[in-house]
Design a protein around this motif. Structure first.
Motif, short mmCIF file in Angstrom:
data_model
loop_
_atom_site.label_atom_id
_atom_site.label_comp_id
_atom_site.label_asym_id
_atom_site.label_seq_id
_atom_site.Cartn_x
_atom_site.Cartn_y
_atom_site.Cartn_z
N ALA A 298 26.06 46.53 38.68
CA ALA A 298 27.23 46.08 39.43
C ALA A 298 27.16 44.58 39.70
O ALA A 298 28.18 43.89 39.70
CB ALA A 298 27.33 46.84 40.75
N ILE A 299 25.94 44.06 39.91
CA ILE A 299 25.75 42.64 40.22
C ILE A 299 25.56 41.81 38.95
O ILE A 299 26.22 40.78 38.76
CB ILE A 299 24.55 42.45 41.18
N VAL A 300 24.66 42.27 38.08
CA VAL A 300 24.29 41.48 36.90
C VAL A 300 25.45 41.38 35.90
O VAL A 300 25.69 40.31 35.31
CB VAL A 300 23.06 42.10 36.21
N PHE A 301 26.20 42.46 35.71
CA PHE A 301 27.26 42.46 34.71
C PHE A 301 28.56 41.86 35.22
O PHE A 301 29.46 41.57 34.41
CB PHE A 301 27.54 43.89 34.21
N TYR A 302 28.68 41.69 36.52
CA TYR A 302 29.94 41.19 37.05
C TYR A 302 30.25 39.79 36.50
O TYR A 302 29.39 38.91 36.47
CB TYR A 302 29.90 41.11 38.58
N THR B 112 35.97 46.51 39.02
CA THR B 112 35.62 45.09 39.12
C THR B 112 35.49 44.45 37.74
O THR B 112 35.59 43.23 37.61
CB THR B 112 34.28 44.88 39.87
N MET B 113 35.26 45.28 36.72
CA MET B 113 35.09 44.74 35.37
C MET B 113 36.40 44.69 34.58
O MET B 113 36.50 43.96 33.59
CB MET B 113 34.07 45.60 34.59
N ILE B 114 37.40 45.45 35.02
CA ILE B 114 38.64 45.52 34.24
C ILE B 114 39.85 45.17 35.11
O ILE B 114 40.34 44.04 35.08
CB ILE B 114 38.81 46.91 33.60
N ARG B 115 40.32 46.11 35.91
CA ARG B 115 41.59 45.92 36.62
C ARG B 115 41.47 44.95 37.80
O ARG B 115 42.43 44.29 38.16
CB ARG B 115 42.11 47.28 37.10
N GLU B 116 40.30 44.89 38.42
CA GLU B 116 40.12 44.03 39.60
C GLU B 116 39.11 42.93 39.34
O GLU B 116 38.46 42.44 40.28
CB GLU B 116 39.66 44.89 40.80
N LYS B 117 38.98 42.51 38.09
CA LYS B 117 37.92 41.56 37.75
C LYS B 117 38.13 40.18 38.36
O LYS B 117 37.18 39.39 38.44
CB LYS B 117 37.75 41.45 36.24
N LYS B 118 39.34 39.88 38.79
CA LYS B 118 39.60 38.59 39.42
C LYS B 118 39.74 38.73 40.94
O LYS B 118 40.10 37.77 41.63
CB LYS B 118 40.86 37.96 38.85
N ASN B 119 39.45 39.90 41.45
CA ASN B 119 39.58 40.18 42.88
C ASN B 119 38.22 40.01 43.55
O ASN B 119 37.36 40.90 43.49
CB ASN B 119 40.11 41.60 43.09
N GLN C 97 37.39 39.94 46.66
CA GLN C 97 37.18 40.87 47.77
C GLN C 97 36.69 42.22 47.26
O GLN C 97 35.77 42.82 47.84
CB GLN C 97 38.48 41.04 48.56
N PHE C 98 37.28 42.69 46.17
CA PHE C 98 36.87 43.97 45.61
C PHE C 98 35.44 43.88 45.07
O PHE C 98 34.68 44.86 45.15
CB PHE C 98 37.83 44.37 44.49
N LYS C 99 35.06 42.72 44.56
CA LYS C 99 33.69 42.53 44.08
C LYS C 99 32.70 42.76 45.21
O LYS C 99 31.69 43.48 45.05
CB LYS C 99 33.52 41.11 43.53
N TRP C 100 32.98 42.17 46.39
CA TRP C 100 32.06 42.32 47.52
C TRP C 100 32.04 43.74 48.05
O TRP C 100 31.00 44.23 48.50
CB TRP C 100 32.44 41.33 48.62
N ILE C 101 33.18 44.41 48.00
CA ILE C 101 33.20 45.82 48.41
C ILE C 101 32.28 46.63 47.51
O ILE C 101 31.49 47.46 47.98
CB ILE C 101 34.64 46.37 48.34
N SER C 102 32.35 46.37 46.20
CA SER C 102 31.50 47.08 45.25
C SER C 102 30.03 46.77 45.49
O SER C 102 29.18 47.68 45.55
CB SER C 102 31.89 46.69 43.82
N TRP C 103 29.70 45.51 45.63
CA TRP C 103 28.31 45.12 45.82
C TRP C 103 27.73 45.69 47.13
O TRP C 103 26.63 46.23 47.14
CB TRP C 103 28.19 43.59 45.82
N ILE C 104 28.48 45.56 48.20
CA ILE C 104 28.00 46.05 49.49
C ILE C 104 27.83 47.57 49.46
O ILE C 104 26.86 48.12 50.01
CB ILE C 104 28.96 45.62 50.63
N TYR C 105 28.78 48.24 48.80
CA TYR C 105 28.67 49.70 48.69
C TYR C 105 27.36 50.08 48.00
O TYR C 105 26.62 50.96 48.49
CB TYR C 105 29.86 50.25 47.89
N HIS C 106 27.06 49.47 46.87
CA HIS C 106 25.85 49.81 46.12
C HIS C 106 24.58 49.45 46.89
O HIS C 106 23.60 50.21 46.86
CB HIS C 106 25.86 49.10 44.76
#
Length: 242
Positions: free
Chosen positions: A206-210, A162-169, A171-180
């Motif tokens: 995952a949330i603060v640095f996004y 979410t910070m590099i390759r998918e930082k503009k995605n 949907q991937f952000k929410w997957i990461s947040w929900i997972y954590h």
């Protein structure tokens, strides 16, 4: 001669943490020292070995594979002679190596499934290091060395992407947040609150640095800190169980 080293800096935490959590759970014996050195060299050997599947610079990668692999096998003889059945853990890792080889051959080294495969392979080392001591694997070992390592490093994979390759995605952000979030609350619901505490820093970062403009170096430094916190708290949990 300059050493040929892996560029995936996050893999070093995966190399160290599961192994030594397993040592803490099973109990330390002197064979763990050559075991870890052999494990380290084996990791270094697999890097050029995997690059052979790209079918480029064959001679160069073969040389470095052998330079690391030969001493690795010599050091791994110590745990093998102490506990011959430990070889089964190496066999368990083979399918994951084959998955990594497949993605490397397709030039898809950063694919999520490739990362996931590496996470499982590294986490198996925690079972092996624990098993070396007394030849036993119990439910607590599986949960507090293998499973917690897998869950932690899967979260790291989500976060880094979410910070590099998918930082503009988004949907991937929410997957990461929900997972954590699910990970932390699941630990609390199962009553393993110390493990939940180990995962809370991962949730917060995952949330603060996004969305922040952090360089890869900064991301790496924060991950080292986060990994150290996870290891320390997980070691405390394992210590309370033994």
């Amino acid at each position: 001669m300059k050493l040929f080293l892996p560029k995936q800096h996050g893999a070093w935490a995966m190399l160290i943490i599961p192994f030594w959590l397993g040592v803490i759970k099973g109990g330390f014996i002197w064979q763990h020292i050559p075991f870890f050195i052999g494990w380290l060299l084996l990791y270094l050997a697999t890097y050029p070995m995997l690059l052979l599947f790209k079918r480029k610079k064959i001679s160069f990668y073969t040389t470095w594979t052998l330079l690391y692999m030969i001493p690795s096998l010599l050091f791994l003889l110590f745990p093998l002679l102490e506990r011959p059945s430990i070889i089964y853990f190496g066999l368990l890792m083979l399918p994951f190596f084959m998955i990594n080889a497949f993605y490397t051959s397709k030039n898809q080294d950063r694919a999520f499934m490739n990362d996931l495969s590496a996470v499982f392979a590294f986490s198996i080392a925690g079972l092996a290091s624990s098993y070396l001591t007394n030849g036993e694997i119990n439910f607590e070992t599986i949960v507090f060395t293998f499973l917690t390592s897998v869950l932690f490093f899967v979260g790291c994979t989500f976060y880094v992407k979410t910070m590099i390759r998918e930082k503009k995605n988004n949907q991937f952000k929410w997957i990461s947040w929900i997972y954590h979030i699910i990970l932390v609350f699941s630990c609390f619901s199962f009553g393993v609150w110390i493990v939940a505490l180990a995962f809370i820093p991962s949730l917060l970062r995952a949330i603060v640095f996004y969305g922040r403009s952090l360089s890869p170096k900064q991301i790496g430094i924060y991950e080292i800190i986060n990994s150290a916190i996870f290891f320390t708290i997980s070691a405390i949990q394992i210590g309370l169980l033994t």
